[in-house]
Design a protein around this motif. Structure first.
Motif, mmCIF file in Angstrom:
data_model
loop_
_atom_site.group_PDB
_atom_site.id
_atom_site.type_symbol
_atom_site.label_atom_id
_atom_site.label_comp_id
_atom_site.label_asym_id
_atom_site.label_seq_id
_atom_site.Cartn_x
_atom_site.Cartn_y
_atom_site.Cartn_z
ATOM 1 N N TYR A 169 8.838 -15.934 -3.371
ATOM 2 C CA TYR A 169 9.931 -15.137 -3.937
ATOM 3 C C TYR A 169 11.119 -15.129 -2.984
ATOM 4 O O TYR A 169 10.976 -15.316 -1.769
ATOM 5 C CB TYR A 169 9.471 -13.692 -4.184
ATOM 6 C CG TYR A 169 8.309 -13.596 -5.144
ATOM 7 C CD1 TYR A 169 8.517 -13.374 -6.497
ATOM 8 C CD2 TYR A 169 7.004 -13.772 -4.697
ATOM 9 C CE1 TYR A 169 7.457 -13.305 -7.383
ATOM 10 C CE2 TYR A 169 5.930 -13.712 -5.572
ATOM 11 C CZ TYR A 169 6.167 -13.482 -6.911
ATOM 12 O OH TYR A 169 5.104 -13.439 -7.790
ATOM 13 N N ARG A 170 12.287 -14.867 -3.572
ATOM 14 C CA ARG A 170 13.502 -14.654 -2.807
ATOM 15 C C ARG A 170 14.051 -13.282 -3.167
ATOM 16 O O ARG A 170 14.150 -12.927 -4.337
ATOM 17 C CB ARG A 170 14.538 -15.725 -3.104
ATOM 18 C CG ARG A 170 15.856 -15.536 -2.321
ATOM 19 C CD ARG A 170 16.921 -16.563 -2.718
ATOM 20 N NE ARG A 170 16.471 -17.917 -2.392
ATOM 21 C CZ ARG A 170 16.243 -18.870 -3.301
ATOM 22 N NH1 ARG A 170 16.428 -18.600 -4.601
ATOM 23 N NH2 ARG A 170 15.840 -20.065 -2.946
ATOM 24 N N PHE A 171 14.418 -12.524 -2.121
ATOM 25 C CA PHE A 171 14.986 -11.189 -2.325
ATOM 26 C C PHE A 171 16.391 -11.160 -1.742
ATOM 27 O O PHE A 171 16.622 -11.641 -0.626
ATOM 28 C CB PHE A 171 14.123 -10.127 -1.647
ATOM 29 C CG PHE A 171 12.696 -10.098 -2.130
ATOM 30 C CD1 PHE A 171 12.360 -9.428 -3.297
ATOM 31 C CD2 PHE A 171 11.696 -10.741 -1.415
ATOM 32 C CE1 PHE A 171 11.055 -9.403 -3.750
ATOM 33 C CE2 PHE A 171 10.375 -10.718 -1.857
ATOM 34 C CZ PHE A 171 10.055 -10.053 -3.029
ATOM 35 N N THR A 172 17.318 -10.562 -2.500
ATOM 36 C CA THR A 172 18.705 -10.474 -2.064
ATOM 37 C C THR A 172 19.122 -9.011 -2.024
ATOM 38 O O THR A 172 19.045 -8.301 -3.039
ATOM 39 C CB THR A 172 19.623 -11.257 -3.014
ATOM 40 O OG1 THR A 172 19.195 -12.624 -3.058
ATOM 41 C CG2 THR A 172 21.060 -11.196 -2.550
ATOM 42 N N VAL A 173 19.571 -8.553 -0.854
ATOM 43 C CA VAL A 173 19.934 -7.145 -0.645
ATOM 44 C C VAL A 173 21.421 -7.069 -0.305
ATOM 45 O O VAL A 173 21.876 -7.694 0.661
ATOM 46 C CB VAL A 173 19.105 -6.506 0.487
ATOM 47 C CG1 VAL A 173 19.367 -5.003 0.552
ATOM 48 C CG2 VAL A 173 17.616 -6.790 0.302
ATOM 49 N N THR A 174 22.177 -6.305 -1.069
ATOM 50 C CA THR A 174 23.609 -6.135 -0.809
ATOM 51 C C THR A 174 23.827 -4.976 0.163
ATOM 52 O O THR A 174 22.955 -4.100 0.305
ATOM 53 C CB THR A 174 24.367 -5.857 -2.109
ATOM 54 O OG1 THR A 174 23.937 -4.591 -2.636
ATOM 55 C CG2 THR A 174 24.103 -6.956 -3.140
ATOM 56 N N PRO A 175 24.967 -4.938 0.836
ATOM 57 C CA PRO A 175 25.227 -3.834 1.779
ATOM 58 C C PRO A 175 25.107 -2.454 1.142
ATOM 59 O O PRO A 175 24.657 -1.503 1.787
ATOM 60 C CB PRO A 175 26.656 -4.119 2.255
ATOM 61 C CG PRO A 175 26.801 -5.597 2.133
ATOM 62 C CD PRO A 175 26.022 -5.966 0.907
ATOM 63 N N ALA A 176 25.498 -2.302 -0.135
ATOM 64 C CA ALA A 176 25.471 -0.998 -0.786
ATOM 65 C C ALA A 176 24.056 -0.473 -0.986
ATOM 66 O O ALA A 176 23.864 0.738 -1.198
ATOM 67 C CB ALA A 176 26.181 -1.074 -2.138
ATOM 68 N N GLY A 220 12.542 -9.287 -7.062
ATOM 69 C CA GLY A 220 12.482 -10.613 -6.483
ATOM 70 C C GLY A 220 12.730 -11.714 -7.504
ATOM 71 O O GLY A 220 12.440 -11.559 -8.691
ATOM 72 N N GLU A 221 13.265 -12.825 -7.016
ATOM 73 C CA GLU A 221 13.444 -14.028 -7.821
ATOM 74 C C GLU A 221 12.347 -15.015 -7.452
ATOM 75 O O GLU A 221 12.193 -15.375 -6.280
ATOM 76 C CB GLU A 221 14.809 -14.645 -7.542
ATOM 77 C CG GLU A 221 15.013 -15.999 -8.179
ATOM 78 C CD GLU A 221 16.231 -16.713 -7.626
ATOM 79 O OE1 GLU A 221 16.429 -17.895 -7.980
ATOM 80 O OE2 GLU A 221 16.969 -16.108 -6.815
ATOM 81 N N ARG A 222 11.559 -15.425 -8.434
ATOM 82 C CA ARG A 222 10.453 -16.318 -8.141
ATOM 83 C C ARG A 222 10.975 -17.711 -7.800
ATOM 84 O O ARG A 222 11.804 -18.271 -8.516
ATOM 85 C CB ARG A 222 9.503 -16.397 -9.322
ATOM 86 C CG ARG A 222 8.254 -17.208 -9.007
ATOM 87 C CD ARG A 222 7.235 -17.113 -10.112
ATOM 88 N NE ARG A 222 6.072 -17.921 -9.792
ATOM 89 C CZ ARG A 222 5.021 -18.039 -10.576
ATOM 90 N NH1 ARG A 222 4.986 -17.387 -11.722
ATOM 91 N NH2 ARG A 222 3.999 -18.782 -10.240
ATOM 92 N N ASP A 239 1.464 -13.692 -10.514
ATOM 93 C CA ASP A 239 1.888 -15.038 -10.857
ATOM 94 C C ASP A 239 2.904 -15.028 -11.989
ATOM 95 O O ASP A 239 3.122 -16.035 -12.646
ATOM 96 C CB ASP A 239 0.677 -15.890 -11.237
ATOM 97 C CG ASP A 239 -0.102 -15.297 -12.410
ATOM 98 O OD1 ASP A 239 0.247 -14.184 -12.831
ATOM 99 O OD2 ASP A 239 -1.042 -15.952 -12.875
ATOM 100 N N ALA A 240 3.526 -13.896 -12.231
ATOM 101 C CA ALA A 240 4.479 -13.794 -13.328
ATOM 102 C C ALA A 240 5.883 -13.446 -12.839
ATOM 103 O O ALA A 240 6.732 -13.020 -13.622
ATOM 104 C CB ALA A 240 4.004 -12.748 -14.327
ATOM 105 N N GLY A 241 6.133 -13.596 -11.546
ATOM 106 C CA GLY A 241 7.455 -13.325 -11.006
ATOM 107 C C GLY A 241 7.768 -11.869 -10.802
ATOM 108 O O GLY A 241 8.930 -11.509 -10.598
ATOM 109 N N GLU A 242 6.773 -10.994 -10.850
ATOM 110 C CA GLU A 242 7.004 -9.562 -10.723
ATOM 111 C C GLU A 242 6.676 -9.080 -9.317
ATOM 112 O O GLU A 242 5.582 -8.632 -9.035
ATOM 113 C CB GLU A 242 6.167 -8.811 -11.750
ATOM 114 C CG GLU A 242 6.499 -9.180 -13.195
ATOM 115 C CD GLU A 242 5.558 -8.525 -14.182
ATOM 116 O OE1 GLU A 242 4.728 -7.712 -13.746
ATOM 117 O OE2 GLU A 242 5.638 -8.845 -15.377
#
Length: 290
Positions: free
Chosen positions: A202-209, A194-196, A169-172
């Motif tokens: 949560y939201r996760f963002t993955v770049t091509p690299a 992740g971004e809470r 519950d702490a955004g981790e």
């Protein structure tokens, strides 16, 4: 024999059978695990005087069995539903009846008491009635997924069963990109913080690299969400689609990889036969002038 099926708000499942001349007293609903025939559950049938919509029916026209919502009754996997009658071989039930799965579209409370329990009745390819079961102490439910024009993949996740874990519950939370067959993201994979976005969301963002390796070849990545010492597969099971690989097509993209010269990346997310989220990448070189 035709069967109607309904999932209740508490996730109890009622299977109602349309009686025919071959049905006799002592009939049972038999649930048989498709991968392990010795895993079975028998439920007694009883006569009812109304159909699943509450409309009256004649005496002896319908019988039904109820699978209670208690955990631990059925292992994960696919279960075939059959009619077992004394002195006869069990017969598959026809899925031509009513399947009322509306309650599966109502959200289950994250981190509620007990394990996450999903029972999804469905019609098989040959028209019989079957049941898909998931039962998990912890689960990461995949939500909205987007692949941007630059190849950045964004996926939302809701956690279930993590309330007692430190950091839940702490955004981790971390998204692990694991090459198929590898035990951790450290074996050629990557980890994405992740971004809470809400309570246990949560939201996760993955770049091509961040999809490493695979130049000139195909790599299959399995996605896991980690909180503290616990990691679980990212998948989508909280709806009424039992086979997402067959019916859902997710967005794909081929893009240059920033800062890598001529490298480009083909990115294709998909749901597996277990309704888990995976990604296929294929690396290569951009054609001249690209």
């Amino acid at each position: 024999m035709i069967a109607d099926c309904r999932i209740a708000e508490d996730r109890a499942m009622t299977v109602q059978l349309h009686r025919d001349r071959t049905a006799v007293e002592g009939a049972e609903l038999l649930l048989r695990h498709r991968g392990r025939a010795t895993a079975q559950l028998r439920l007694a049938c009883e006569t009812v005087l109304a159909d699943l919509a509450g409309r009256p029916v004649a005496q002896g026209e319908r019988v039904q069995a109820v699978l209670p919502p208690a955990p631990g009754l059925l292992r994960e996997g696919h279960w075939d539903l059959l009619l077992a009658t004394p002195g006869q071989e069990p017969r598959p039930l026809s899925g031509a009846g009513v399947l009322d799965t509306r309650q599966l579209l109502s959200p289950q409370r994250a981190n509620g008491p007990g394990p996450l329990l999903v029972r999804l009745p469905y019609r098989t390819g040959d028209g019989t009635l079957a049941l898909r079961v998931w039962e998990r102490e912890r689960h990461a439910e995949a939500g909205e997924l987007h692949v941007a024009a630059n190849g950045t993949l964004t996926v939302n996740a809701a956690l279930h069963g993590f309330a007692a874990d430190a950091g839940a519950d702490a955004g981790e939370a971390t998204l692990e990109l694991r090459r198929r067959g590898e035990a951790s993201a450290g074996d050629g994979g990557a980890e994405v913080e992740g971004e809470r976005t809400g309570a246990y969301a949560y939201r996760f963002t993955v770049t091509p690299a961040q999809w490493r390796g695979g130049e000139g070849g195909e790599v299959v990545w399995d996605l896991y969400v980690r909180v503290g010492e616990t990691a679980c597969r990212l998948g989508r099971i909280l709806d009424d689609i039992h086979d997402k690989k067959r019916v859902l097509t997710l967005p794909s993209m081929t893009v240059p990889v920033a800062g890598s010269g001529t490298r480009r990346l083909q990115l294709r997310p998909y749901y597996t036969v277990e309704n888990n989220l995976s990604v296929v990448t294929r690396g290569g070189s951009c054609p001249a002038g690209h």
